[in-house]
Design an enzyme around this catalytic site. Structure first.
Site: not given
Ligand code: NDP
Length: 284
Positions: A52, A96, A119
């Site tokens: 990322k 995460q 997200d």
């Protein structure tokens, strides 16, 4: 022989377009920013976060990785999120997953300001998606929709079967396909006669996390097969949920693993960070 959907190539093309957009925003004095919160030492998570970061660098997005020990308390992590909710330079916040067992994932996802939830996992954003008015979309299904668009795969009236019902892949995928007028079935570990069901699909999306589970017996000739799975075999090699070698000759389209869905997921994360910046700073 199926057309192989080259996720890596498409991802690079879309990232280049996003990089141009970022340059334009810079002219207006804006720089999209993404902060990634990484808890503990999970090896797969470290790799995802690194990828990322690389994509953010490539595009020109300001990115920062905050690393916390696996022993961080839930309260401390929630305080960190609150801090970044207020931080002007970050328009996107990503925690995460997975988190250590003592931390309630749902509480953490709820703590992220929905406007910064790049997200798309916050219940508010999932709710908007399910209601047919999405803001932030979970990046994996979003990336798959971009693949359909790029390869001009029509969805209206098609039978779509999704194997896997997670909140981050299977369920949001179903809503995106439904919005494009596909007829959608979601299958899972308790589904009876799975190969027969899958064999009815014009569009088959597999997101279960079981290496090479889907064989040619699951495939209708000419079907579009999207493999979300990321598994390691005994030799440590990355493999999908679909047995690519035997499915590819009968599929109409198929994604490989690696170089399929994975790079698209990261690309959509970057795109949503830029969109979040626009929304927060330009009111778009
Ligand atoms: P989850 O573990 O949250 O969900 C897996 C789903 O698959 C569950 O609904 C489960 O059913 C179902 N399932 C498991 N085994 C079977 C089986 N034998 N037959 C039918 N259904 C089954 O996984 P995720 O959705 O988070 O991820 C799925 C896979 O996709 C993983 O390999 C993951 O690494 C990968 N992934 C890849 C991404 C990418 O960018 N390429 C992004 C996200 C995930 P039940 O609900 O009944 O238990």
């Amino acid at each position: 022989m199926g057309t192989i959907i080259n996720g890596k190539e498409l991802a690079e093309k879309l990232q280049d377009a996003t990089a141009v957009e970022v340059k334009e925003l810079e002219k207006a004095g804006l720089r999209p920013g993404l902060v990634v919160l990484l808890v503990g030492e999970n090896a797969a998570s470290q790799t995802y976060v690194k990828n990322k970061q690389l994509a953010a660098q490539r595009i020109g997005i300001h990115s920062k990785v905050m690393r916390y020990p696996a022993t961080i308390s839930e309260d401390e992590l929630l305080k960190e999120i609150e801090h970044f909710n207020q931080a002007e330079e970050f328009h996107g916040i990503l925690v995460q997953l997975p988190l250590p067992k003592h931390i309630d994932e749902e509480k953490v996802l709820l703590a992220i300001d929905p406007i910064k939830d790049v997200d798309g996992f916050h219940p508010m954003n999932l709710g908007r998606l399910f209601a047919g008015a999405p803001h932030m979309i979970p990046c994996t299904p979003y990336g798959i929709m971009k693949m359909f668009e790029a390869y001009e795969i029509s969805l209206a009236g098609k039978q779509a079967v999704i194997i896997g019902r997670s909140n981050i892949v299977g369920k949001p995928m179903a809503h995106l396909l439904l919005a494009e007028n596909a007829t959608v079935t979601i299958a899972h570990s308790k589904t009876a006669n799975l190969p027969e069901l899958a064999k009815k699909a014009d569009i088959l999306i597999v997101a279960i996390g079981q290496g090479h589970f889907v064989t040619k017996e699951f495939i209708k000739p000419g079907a579009v097969v999207i493999d979300v799975g990321m598994n390691r075999n005994e030799a440590g090699k990355l493999i999908g949920d679909v047995k690519f070698d035997e499915v590819e000759p009968i599929a109409g389209f198929i994604t490989p693993v690696p170089r399929g869905v994975g790079p698209m997921t990261i690309t959509m994360l970057m795109q949503q960070t830029v969109e979040a910046c626009r929304r927060q700073k330009l009111g778009e």
